[in-house]
Design a protein around this motif. Structure first.
Motif, PDB file in Angstrom:
ATOM      1  N   GLU A   1      -4.898   6.406   4.949  1.00  0.00           N
ATOM      2  CA  GLU A   1      -5.522   5.626   3.880  1.00  0.00           C
ATOM      3  C   GLU A   1      -5.208   4.139   4.030  1.00  0.00           C
ATOM      4  OE1 GLU A   1      -5.516   8.987   0.320  1.00  0.00           O
ATOM      5  OE2 GLU A   1      -3.709   7.815   0.722  1.00  0.00           O
ATOM      6  N   ILE A   2      -3.990   3.832   4.459  1.00  0.00           N
ATOM      7  CA  ILE A   2      -3.615   2.434   4.690  1.00  0.00           C
ATOM      8  C   ILE A   2      -4.442   1.857   5.835  1.00  0.00           C
ATOM      9  CG2 ILE A   2      -1.757   0.891   5.445  1.00  0.00           C
ATOM     10  CD1 ILE A   2       0.208   2.759   4.028  1.00  0.00           C
TER      11      ILE A   2
ATOM     12  N   LEU B   1       0.823  -1.206   0.000  1.00  0.00           N
ATOM     13  CA  LEU B   1       0.000   0.000   0.000  1.00  0.00           C
ATOM     14  C   LEU B   1       0.861   1.261   0.000  1.00  0.00           C
ATOM     15  CD1 LEU B   1      -2.779  -1.200   2.465  1.00  0.00           C
ATOM     16  CD2 LEU B   1      -2.915  -1.002  -0.020  1.00  0.00           C
TER      17      LEU B   1
ATOM     18  N   LEU C   1      -0.227   5.402  -0.819  1.00  0.00           N
ATOM     19  CA  LEU C   1      -1.224   5.697   0.205  1.00  0.00           C
ATOM     20  C   LEU C   1      -0.587   6.272   1.467  1.00  0.00           C
ATOM     21  CD1 LEU C   1      -2.847   3.853  -1.735  1.00  0.00           C
ATOM     22  CD2 LEU C   1      -3.982   2.895   0.291  1.00  0.00           C
TER      23      LEU C   1
ATOM     24  N   GLU D   1      -7.403   2.707   6.731  1.00  0.00           N
ATOM     25  CA  GLU D   1      -8.759   2.465   6.252  1.00  0.00           C
ATOM     26  C   GLU D   1      -8.823   1.197   5.402  1.00  0.00           C
ATOM     27  OE1 GLU D   1     -12.290   4.741   3.673  1.00  0.00           O
ATOM     28  OE2 GLU D   1     -10.392   5.751   4.132  1.00  0.00           O
ATOM     29  N   ALA D   2      -7.830   1.027   4.532  1.00  0.00           N
ATOM     30  CA  ALA D   2      -7.810  -0.139   3.648  1.00  0.00           C
ATOM     31  C   ALA D   2      -7.628  -1.443   4.421  1.00  0.00           C
ATOM     32  CB  ALA D   2      -6.693   0.019   2.612  1.00  0.00           C
TER      33      ALA D   2
END
Length: 220
Positions: free
Chosen positions: A175-176, A166, A171, A178-179
């Protein structure tokens, strides 16, 4: 505490201009200037700065070799400045350990911000440089020999490998998180662990390692 910086550029007006801009900031202290790579390395050894602002093309010793020595011997972080954004310069400078890469036409505010970002332990690349770096890997395996083999990544846990993938996609930690459906604190722990295990200085080198090992593929 002020960020201590050495400015190295063989063009006196350019060097002096960068030094003046940075030294005018309340949280940045220019401790020395250097007009070639040899002098830059000597200045870092003498003054132990936090950041070395380093021109890539200089007499006696170029910026890439100077960066390689500084990054190997000290904890000083290197921010490269150049009028060129050629693929080889970008790749070689980052492989040498540079944490940032900006073109010399950078705006005043962006230069100051870059020094602060790099001093804080983050990595920074101009958008045009990032696109060229990724396009180098997109050119195919013949473009670059893989210096970070997939076997080297076996020391990582499954979650650390996922984090590295990621990161290579660009990211942020948020963002990581969230993923991966984890907290941002957990992501920071994964990032710190994978950098330590792979012997990498920052996220830029992590991106390079991921692409070299085939863990990340351009466009995916």
């Amino acid at each position: 505490m002020s960020v201590r910086i050495v400015v190295a550029d063989d063009q006196e007006l350019v060097r002096g201009g960068f030094a003046m801009i940075l030294d005018a900031q309340p949280d940045i202290d220019v401790v020395a200037e250097a007009d070639d790579g040899v002098a830059a390395v000597a200045a870092v050894r003498e003054h132990e700065p936090d950041v070395l602002l380093l021109d890539i093309r200089m007499p006696r010793m170029d910026g890439i070799e100077a960066a390689r020595i500084v990054c190997a011997e000290t904890g000083c972080r290197v921010l490269m400045l150049t009028t060129f954004d050629h693929d080889d310069y970008v790749y070689d400078a980052l492989r040498a350990g540079a944490s940032g890469f900006l073109l010399k036409d950078v705006r005043r505010d962006d230069l100051v911000n870059a020094v602060r970002v790099v001093a804080a332990g983050e990595a920074l690349l101009a958008p045009t440089v990032t696109r060229r770096l990724i396009s180098q890997f997109a050119a195919g395996p013949a473009a670059r020999p893989r210096q970070t083999r997939a076997e080297a990544l076996e020391v990582l846990t499954a979650r650390e490998r996922e984090t590295l993938q990621l990161i290579a996609r660009g990211l942020s930690n948020a963002e990581i998180a969230e993923a991966m459906v984890v907290s941002e604190h957990t992501v920071k722990t994964h990032v710190s662990n994978l950098l330590a295990k792979l012997g990498l200085r920052d996220r830029v080198q992590a991106v390079i390692a991921a692409y070299e090992a085939g863990l990340a593929v351009p466009g995916v």
